[in-house]
Design a protein around this motif. Structure first.
Motif, PDB file in Angstrom:
ATOM      1  N   TRP A   1       0.759  -1.113  -0.064  1.00 39.34           N
ATOM      2  CA  TRP A   1      -0.102   0.107   0.016  1.00 39.34           C
ATOM      3  C   TRP A   1       0.879   1.256  -0.066  1.00 39.34           C
ATOM      4  CZ3 TRP A   1      -5.411  -0.925   0.286  1.00 39.34           C
ATOM      5  CH2 TRP A   1      -5.841  -2.124   0.817  1.00 39.34           C
ATOM      6  N   ALA A   2       0.859   2.039  -0.885  1.00 42.80           N
ATOM      7  CA  ALA A   2       1.336   3.535  -1.051  1.00 42.80           C
ATOM      8  C   ALA A   2       0.511   4.576  -1.293  1.00 42.80           C
ATOM      9  CB  ALA A   2       2.403   3.379  -2.003  1.00 42.80           C
ATOM     10  N   ALA A   3       0.654   5.696  -0.381  1.00 43.34           N
ATOM     11  CA  ALA A   3      -0.245   6.887  -0.596  1.00 43.34           C
ATOM     12  C   ALA A   3       0.183   7.291  -1.919  1.00 43.34           C
ATOM     13  CB  ALA A   3       0.093   7.763   0.363  1.00 43.34           C
ATOM     14  N   ALA A   4       1.507   7.647  -2.414  1.00 47.58           N
ATOM     15  CA  ALA A   4       1.951   7.917  -3.448  1.00 47.58           C
ATOM     16  C   ALA A   4       3.024   7.264  -4.062  1.00 47.58           C
ATOM     17  CB  ALA A   4       2.283   9.390  -3.580  1.00 47.58           C
ATOM     18  N   VAL A   5       3.291   7.432  -5.288  1.00 48.49           N
ATOM     19  CA  VAL A   5       4.577   6.777  -5.851  1.00 48.49           C
ATOM     20  C   VAL A   5       5.268   7.509  -6.962  1.00 48.49           C
ATOM     21  CG1 VAL A   5       5.424   5.118  -7.477  1.00 48.49           C
ATOM     22  CG2 VAL A   5       3.570   4.379  -5.879  1.00 48.49           C
TER      23      VAL A   5
END
Length: 218
Positions: free
Chosen positions: A188-192
């Motif tokens: 899970w990543a908020a942004a990449v």
């Protein structure tokens, strides 16, 4: 292995991501920590949708109500020190979770490179449980994988691991994908972000999350 990028949805999460990136706003350490915590809360909520639930009866003052409650036995782990505000956001929601902590640091070499060293682990039993391994910056991915391996060596093998970050690099995601159990790991990543500097900082990223939260180290 499943990858979830939360900023692709139009939610209030993107406001908090913008604020932790903004070099003027991030000068306020308290606000930076609180935004990290908020992002952790949102990520925890999203992860909670994927867990196992069983309906249970709750006694109210006027009768009984059936409420679905989490079955997973959760262990919430983070890497010191940068992970603490993000970890707190998860703990606000998974408030009865067992907690684990890993101290890891970059040991630089004369050629300008570095190796990640794990120095300290506080961990209970992980065998068959759901591990939430949360670290705000997933740069190269090596620190996180070493932390996972050290936790498993100490506490046993979790049934499933959720890796959660605020800002991840594409390289870090690839590294985790290639070095952690494929069938039992979710990222899970908020942004990449796409780029890493020669010192392995994410670009555009946010800078050093630990320094922004707690002050510069020497």
């Amino acid at each position: 292995m499943t990858l979830n990028i939360l900023s692709r949805q139009n939610t209030v999460l993107n406001k908090f991501i913008a604020q932790i990136r903004d070099r003027e706003i991030q000068r306020d350490p308290m606000r930076f920590r609180r935004n990290m915590e908020r992002i952790g809360e949102i990520a925890a909520y999203e992860i909670s949708k994927t867990l196992r639930y069983t309906p249970r009866i709750v006694e109210t003052p006027l009768g009984q109500a059936e409420v679905a409650q989490i079955d997973d036995s959760i262990v919430l782990a983070t890497i010191l020190r940068a992970g603490l505000p993000f970890h707190q956001g998860f703990l606000n929601y998974f408030d009865d979770a067992q907690n684990a902590f890993v101290s890891a640091y970059r040991k630089s070499t004369k050629d300008g490179k570095f190796k990640v060293k794990v120095e300290y682990i506080s961990c209970g039993d992980l065998e068959g449980k759901t591990l939430l391994l949360v670290d705000p910056m997933l740069a190269t991915g090596s620190s996180l994988v070493l932390a996972y391996e050290a936790l498993c060596e100490r506490g046993g093998t979790p049934a499933h691991t959720h890796v959660a970050s605020v800002i991840a690099s594409e390289q870090g995601i690839d590294y985790v994908t290639n070095h952690m159990p494929h069938q039992t790991t979710t990222i899970w990543a908020a942004a990449v972000d796409e780029e890493l500097t020669s010192r392995c900082y994410i670009v555009p990223g946010i800078g050093d999350a630990g320094d922004l939260a707690y002050g510069e180290k020497i």
